[in-house]
Design a protein around this motif. Structure first.
Motif, PDB file in Angstrom:
ATOM      1  N   PHE B 134       0.825  -1.205   0.000  1.00 31.90           N
ATOM      2  CA  PHE B 134       0.000   0.000   0.000  1.00 31.90           C
ATOM      3  C   PHE B 134       0.854   1.249   0.000  1.00 31.90           C
ATOM      4  N   TYR B 135       0.659   2.064  -0.987  1.00 30.29           N
ATOM      5  CA  TYR B 135       1.296   3.366  -0.987  1.00 30.29           C
ATOM      6  C   TYR B 135       0.493   4.261  -1.915  1.00 30.29           C
ATOM      7  N   ALA B 136       0.438   5.535  -1.600  1.00 32.38           N
ATOM      8  CA  ALA B 136      -0.449   6.436  -2.343  1.00 32.38           C
ATOM      9  C   ALA B 136      -0.066   6.544  -3.818  1.00 32.38           C
ATOM     10  N   LEU B 190       5.192  13.713  -3.484  1.00 36.92           N
ATOM     11  CA  LEU B 190       5.859  14.896  -2.941  1.00 36.92           C
ATOM     12  C   LEU B 190       5.306  15.108  -1.553  1.00 36.92           C
ATOM     13  N   HIS B 191       6.183  15.050  -0.550  1.00 38.25           N
ATOM     14  CA  HIS B 191       5.698  15.163   0.812  1.00 38.25           C
ATOM     15  C   HIS B 191       5.705  16.617   1.265  1.00 38.25           C
ATOM     16  N   THR B 198       0.455  14.588   1.206  1.00 33.71           N
ATOM     17  CA  THR B 198       1.322  14.091   0.161  1.00 33.71           C
ATOM     18  C   THR B 198       0.676  14.398  -1.180  1.00 33.71           C
ATOM     19  N   LEU B 199       1.453  14.993  -2.100  1.00 37.93           N
ATOM     20  CA  LEU B 199       0.947  15.264  -3.438  1.00 37.93           C
ATOM     21  C   LEU B 199       1.409  14.133  -4.351  1.00 37.93           C
ATOM     22  N   VAL B 200       0.463  13.568  -5.094  1.00 34.71           N
ATOM     23  CA  VAL B 200       0.786  12.396  -5.906  1.00 34.71           C
ATOM     24  C   VAL B 200       0.722  12.736  -7.395  1.00 34.71           C
ATOM     25  N   LEU B 202       1.145  10.797 -11.007  1.00 34.64           N
ATOM     26  CA  LEU B 202       1.186   9.431 -11.561  1.00 34.64           C
ATOM     27  C   LEU B 202       1.861   9.360 -12.937  1.00 34.64           C
ATOM     28  N   ASP B 320       9.007   4.112   7.769  1.00 34.48           N
ATOM     29  CA  ASP B 320       7.667   3.546   7.638  1.00 34.48           C
ATOM     30  C   ASP B 320       7.585   2.114   7.109  1.00 34.48           C
TER      31      ASP B 320
END
Lengths: 153, 556
Positions: B134-136, B190-191, B198-200, B202, B320
């Motif tokens: 699991f990861y965004a 991007l944290h 967190t900005l994702v 793709l 984590d």
């Protein structure tokens, strides 16, 4: 939704080999007539909660999980000796190969319509993976059950 | 894709590169002397006894190389660096329901070619699997990879590194390659710590990767860096990946452990995402030293994932991913097995767009870096060490060859100008060959002036310096403007030599006593007087002539 999640977990539990027998003494109806039936142990539950980032919350959730596992366990009654496992019904088909051409993309706006929260053209997610707190700190019935189990003579 | 420790131990003993091990032992021990003396005799523990024994480090690499392709591994969205966020995303990449993977033929060919270039056995049948976590930035919750049966196995990578005091001795090593697998890349996160979000993006999600898994056949950062550099050159030569580390096209994970020779392997840690060629060796050596220090001080090594902090220059435990990962691998149900063909097994009735022919790909492989180097040595008679530098620096080999074809100078003399002068300037100004203000043709012109006797070698160096800082003036013009031509007038030269001898009577006397070495001092003095415009060979002749003409000359 809930049921789907539990059955997905059951599949995971199915593969899991955590064999320590420190079972939940209060887990639902520990009927033993099945013989090889896997009991939902505290460790297993903890492992599943970590994997799925899901809190089982209450006794009912655990019972559902137990039932789902029992349901799936019926598969074990089928004799599969000497039979090659099948990955997919398509496994003897040709794998189609695509030309290396750009055919999609450039619809960020449409894509982001589905998102709950966005910033500029980004999806917004919670910071990193939020690990489940240690079992002792978790506000679940698992934790509440534990001292009770120890209270028993 | 870490293997169990047992199989790693076995594989180590098969390699038997004992020479390497000794080098490492000496190294790690040397740096330990300080640590053990500092501790003094306060604690006479078992660690104390062991610290006399040297440590051996074991390093294994897992390298992700981004495939150079127009579109992604399983979708038709574009592969491009630094595009606007989420502009290169298909519904499949965002894992919207109802989408299915469609394999990119180019990615398969890139992986097969890479496998062939790394001496692998290509599996005619390979399988795809799902690896769950699991990861965004992994919207499907799983990555499609090749866990059970990868596309290529059992290869090897030969590389060389410089050893010795002056780094002028080459040794070659081989690291075995366990497998090469095709897999999808994840998106980027991007944290934003300040806002706790967190900005994702793709854009990278679903880009084709080749994961190259190497056996733990290395023992220090330098070896690992040399191996990665060679792999990078090979990937670039065959075009399967641009392998630019700065753009994340080549990412290195290192598995590292230390132990005393003859004892079982130590617990290993994994240093993740070393994305800089410069810091690769440093990160690995830091981790080896950290483990040695930890064990020397009676501590233990945890099987954990660590990250290298470039600013602090050390590895830190990553938070984590605690505990054992359970990836719940399962066969990818939407992709049947990938079947590859060779000339013999080629099907007759299938459309040729659907067939990947291993033999055909093998024929298309261009010269690999090792072959390029051998050819340079053979064609130009240069040293093997120099051929390494030429191939290692992007564009330097082409620069050298252009200069050689445009000049009458012997390539063995040209190489000195390229490696010492040109490369020196480039390094000093932190430039790549492409950015050089001196073009190969201008350098060739300069070398021709030198070769034809128009200017001296010291004048040529002056001209090069002016060319480097100048605005593209031709060397001939610079020579004219600065009056750097050699003095061709014999009388003028004789006159200067006479004057130098007159003002250096002491040296003249020395030479007459038979100390011929002092002659060089006089030659140098003439050079200085003429501002490098005299040819040392003719100056020497003139001086010798004039000295012998003088009376009271003792014959040695």
């Amino acid at each position: 939704m809930w049921v789907r999640r539990v059955s997905a977990l059951a599949r995971a539990a199915f593969c899991s080999q955590s064999g320590s027998p420190a079972g939940l003494s209060s887990a639902s109806s520990p009927r033993e007539e099945g013989g090889c039936r896997e009991k939902v142990t505290l460790e297993l539950l903890d492992h599943l909660e970590h994997l799925a980032l899901v809190d089982f919350r209450d006794q009912e959730g655990v019972e559902r999980l137990q039932k789902a596992i029992e349901f799936a366990d019926q598969l074990h009654s089928i004799n599969t000796d000497g039979i090659q496992p099948m990955d997919s019904v398509l496994e003897d088909r040709c794998l189609y190969l695509r030309e290396d051409k750009v055919t999609e993309g450039n619809f960020a706006e449409e894509l982001l319509k589905n998102a709950n929260q966005t910033v500029e053209e980004y999806f917004v997610a919670p910071p990193g993976n939020i690990p489940l707190p240690q079992l002792e700190d978790r506000d679940t019935f698992l934790q509440k059950k534990k001292p009770e189990a120890e209270d028993l003579p | 894709m870490a293997a169990p420790t047992v199989s790693r131990c076995r594989s180590w003993f098969q390699t038997g590169s004992f020479g390497v091990r000794n080098v490492a032992q000496v190294r790690w021990r040397k740096s330990l002397v300080g640590a053990s003396t500092l501790r003094g005799s306060a604690s006479k523990t078992t660690a104390e006894k062991n610290c006399d024994a040297p440590w051996t480090a074991v390093v294994g690499l897992e390298i992700h190389a981004q495939i150079c392709s127009n579109s992604k591994l399983f979708s038709g969205s574009q592969v491009k660096f630094a595009a606007p966020p989420n502009s290169l995303v298909s519904f499949f990449d965002a894992s919207l329901p109802g989408t299915l993977p469609v394999l990119n033929r180019r990615c398969v060919e890139a992986a097969v070619t890479t496998g062939l270039a790394l001496n692998c056995t290509i599996n005619k049948k390979s399988l795809f699997d799902r690896k769950h976590y699991f990861y965004a930035d992994l919207p499907a919750g799983y990555q499609i990879t090749q866990q059970r049966l990868p596309v290529a196995v059992n290869g090897s990578l030969s590389y060389s590194l410089c050893v010795g005091k002056n780094q002028n001795e080459m040794v070659s090593r081989t690291a075995r390659i366990r497998q090469i697998q095709l897999e999808q890349d994840s998106g980027k996160s991007l944290h934003d710590d300040a806002r706790g979000q967190t900005l994702v993006d793709l854009n990278r999600a679903g880009v084709g990767l080749m994961e190259v898994v190497m056996e733990p056949d290395m023992c220090c950062g330098e070896e690992a860096a040399a191996a990665v550099r060679e792999l990078q050159l090979i990937l670039q030569a065959i075009g399967s990946s641009q392998a630019n580390m700065a753009e994340g096209q080549l990412r290195v994970d290192a598995n590292i452990s230390v132990h005393h020779p003859g004892q079982p392997y130590g617990v290993r840690t994994e240093v993740k995402n070393i994305n800089s060629a410069r810091f690769l060796a440093k990160a690995i050596d830091y981790e080896i030293q950290r483990q040695v220090n930890e064990l020397e001080n009676g501590g233990t090594i945890l099987n954990e994932t660590r990250a290298f902090d470039f600013r602090l220059g050390c590895t830190i435990a990553m938070r984590d991913k605690e505990g054992k990962q359970d990836y719940r691998f399962m066969p990818e149900p939407n992709l049947p097995p990938l079947i590859l063909y060779d000339a013999k097994s080629l099907p007759t009735r299938t459309c040729h767009h659907q067939v990947v022919n291993i033999d055909q790909l093998r024929e298309k492989i261009p010269d690999l870096p090792s072959v390029k180097r051998a050819k340079l040595v053979e064609r130009y008679g240069i040293q093997p060490l120099h051929s390494f530098t030429l191939v290692n620096e992007d564009g330097l080999m082409e620069f050298f060859e252009t200069v050689v074809t445009a000049t009458q100078m012997n390539p063995r003399k040209v190489i000195g100008w390229i490696l010492k002068d040109m490369l020196g300037y480039l390094k000093q100004h932190n430039l790549v060959v492409e950015e050089s203000p001196v073009s190969p043709l201008l350098l060739a012109e300069l070398l021709n002036l030198l070769e034809s006797g128009m200017i001296s070698s010291s004048a040529a160096k002056q001209v090069l310096e002016i060319m480097w800082n100048g605005e593209g003036k031709s060397p001939a013009l610079i020579v004219k403007e600065k009056k750097l031509e050699l003095i061709q007038d014999q009388n003028e030269l004789e006159h200067i030599c006479r004057a130098v001898m007159d003002s250096h009577q002491k040296e003249v006397a020395e030479i007459k006593k038979g100390n011929q070495k002092v002659l060089n001092k006089l030659i140098g003095q003439v050079q200085r007087t003429t501002g490098g415009r005299s040819d040392p060979v003719s100056v020497k002749q003139i001086l010798e002539k004039q000295l012998s003409l003088q009376p009271r000359k003792k014959t040695p």
